[in-house]
Design a protein around this motif. Structure first.
Motif, PDB file in Angstrom:
ATOM      1  N   UNK A   1     -12.841   1.279  24.511  1.00 53.05           N
ATOM      2  CA  UNK A   1     -14.101   1.714  25.119  1.00 53.05           C
ATOM      3  C   UNK A   1     -13.898   3.009  25.885  1.00 53.05           C
ATOM      4  N   UNK A   2     -12.649   3.376  26.110  1.00 50.58           N
ATOM      5  CA  UNK A   2     -12.325   4.506  26.965  1.00 50.58           C
ATOM      6  C   UNK A   2     -12.571   5.821  26.252  1.00 50.58           C
ATOM      7  N   UNK A   3     -13.246   6.716  26.940  1.00 51.61           N
ATOM      8  CA  UNK A   3     -13.438   8.054  26.422  1.00 51.61           C
ATOM      9  C   UNK A   3     -12.620   9.057  27.227  1.00 51.61           C
TER      10      UNK A   3
ATOM     11  N   UNK B   1     -12.557  -3.246  31.061  1.00 49.11           N
ATOM     12  CA  UNK B   1     -13.510  -2.718  30.074  1.00 49.11           C
ATOM     13  C   UNK B   1     -12.971  -1.528  29.288  1.00 49.11           C
ATOM     14  N   UNK B   2     -11.662  -1.512  29.063  1.00 51.56           N
ATOM     15  CA  UNK B   2     -11.065  -0.415  28.310  1.00 51.56           C
ATOM     16  C   UNK B   2     -10.951  -0.719  26.826  1.00 51.56           C
ATOM     17  N   UNK B   3     -10.990  -1.991  26.462  1.00 47.58           N
ATOM     18  CA  UNK B   3     -11.069  -2.382  25.058  1.00 47.58           C
ATOM     19  C   UNK B   3     -12.118  -3.485  24.914  1.00 47.58           C
ATOM     20  N   UNK B   4     -12.710  -3.525  23.733  1.00 48.13           N
ATOM     21  CA  UNK B   4     -13.663  -4.589  23.408  1.00 48.13           C
ATOM     22  C   UNK B   4     -13.129  -5.373  22.224  1.00 48.13           C
ATOM     23  N   UNK B   5     -13.510  -6.601  22.163  1.00 42.81           N
ATOM     24  CA  UNK B   5     -13.065  -7.530  21.119  1.00 42.81           C
ATOM     25  C   UNK B   5     -14.218  -7.767  20.160  1.00 42.81           C
ATOM     26  N   UNK B   6     -13.914  -7.744  18.864  1.00 45.73           N
ATOM     27  CA  UNK B   6     -14.902  -8.047  17.827  1.00 45.73           C
ATOM     28  C   UNK B   6     -14.380  -9.176  16.956  1.00 45.73           C
ATOM     29  N   UNK B   7     -15.266 -10.048  16.555  1.00 51.53           N
ATOM     30  CA  UNK B   7     -14.904 -11.118  15.629  1.00 51.53           C
ATOM     31  C   UNK B   7     -15.212 -10.652  14.212  1.00 51.53           C
ATOM     32  N   UNK B   8     -14.231 -10.786  13.337  1.00 51.74           N
ATOM     33  CA  UNK B   8     -14.372 -10.381  11.942  1.00 51.74           C
ATOM     34  C   UNK B   8     -14.093 -11.576  11.039  1.00 51.74           C
TER      35      UNK B   8
ATOM     36  N   UNK C   1     -10.066  10.897  43.729  1.00 53.26           N
ATOM     37  CA  UNK C   1     -11.322  10.397  43.175  1.00 53.26           C
ATOM     38  C   UNK C   1     -11.081  10.219  41.687  1.00 53.26           C
ATOM     39  N   UNK C   2     -11.690   9.194  41.136  1.00 55.92           N
ATOM     40  CA  UNK C   2     -11.457   8.844  39.738  1.00 55.92           C
ATOM     41  C   UNK C   2     -12.801   8.706  39.044  1.00 55.92           C
ATOM     42  N   UNK C   3     -12.911   9.318  37.882  1.00 60.65           N
ATOM     43  CA  UNK C   3     -14.110   9.200  37.079  1.00 60.65           C
ATOM     44  C   UNK C   3     -13.691   8.667  35.708  1.00 60.65           C
ATOM     45  N   UNK C   4     -14.177   7.488  35.357  1.00 61.51           N
ATOM     46  CA  UNK C   4     -13.871   6.867  34.070  1.00 61.51           C
ATOM     47  C   UNK C   4     -15.131   6.951  33.215  1.00 61.51           C
ATOM     48  N   UNK C   5     -14.990   7.539  32.036  1.00 63.22           N
ATOM     49  CA  UNK C   5     -16.102   7.651  31.103  1.00 63.22           C
ATOM     50  C   UNK C   5     -15.818   6.740  29.919  1.00 63.22           C
ATOM     51  N   UNK C   6     -16.804   5.911  29.591  1.00 65.56           N
ATOM     52  CA  UNK C   6     -16.657   4.955  28.506  1.00 65.56           C
ATOM     53  C   UNK C   6     -17.406   5.420  27.272  1.00 65.56           C
TER      54      UNK C   6
END
Length: 107
Positions: free
Chosen positions: A79-81, A58-65, A93-98
């Motif tokens: 998607x990564x912040x 879930x680090x990148x999202x795909x869009x159809x254009x 410990x790991x904290x991933x913010x999207x």
């Protein structure tokens, strides 16, 4: 998120310079696989392999254009912040913010 985060998984994902480059480039603008291959100076096959891993986490999202000629193509955006690692009591410990948009651009 389809895969659980652990230190080894995250280190494996971010180990690849081209994966980090994809995340950096797609944090500025949505790009196609061809544009990513051109900017990363690597093959589209490599870009698609990295995109698959990044999408699995879930680090990148795909869009159809659709272009002016009506041709459909895909673009990718991160998607990564933020990722935060902390070392405590002999482990990580790991904290991933999207990034999350409140409004869907595709609507």
């Amino acid at each position: 998120m389809s895969n659980e985060w652990d230190a080894e998984t995250l280190f494996d994902v971010f180990e690849r310079a081209d994966a980090r480059r994809i995340l950096a480039l797609t944090s500025v603008e949505e790009l196609s696989a061809q544009a990513l291959a051109d900017r990363c100076d690597t093959s589209e096959a490599t870009i698609y392999r990295r995109l698959d891993v990044l999408q699995d986490h879930d680090l990148v999202v795909e869009h159809e254009r659709v272009d002016e000629d009506g041709n459909h193509f895909k673009t990718y955006a991160t998607n990564l912040d933020e990722v935060c690692f902390q070392l405590r009591d002999g482990g990580f410990t790991i904290d991933v913010t999207y990034r999350r948009d409140l409004v869907d651009d595709d609507l």
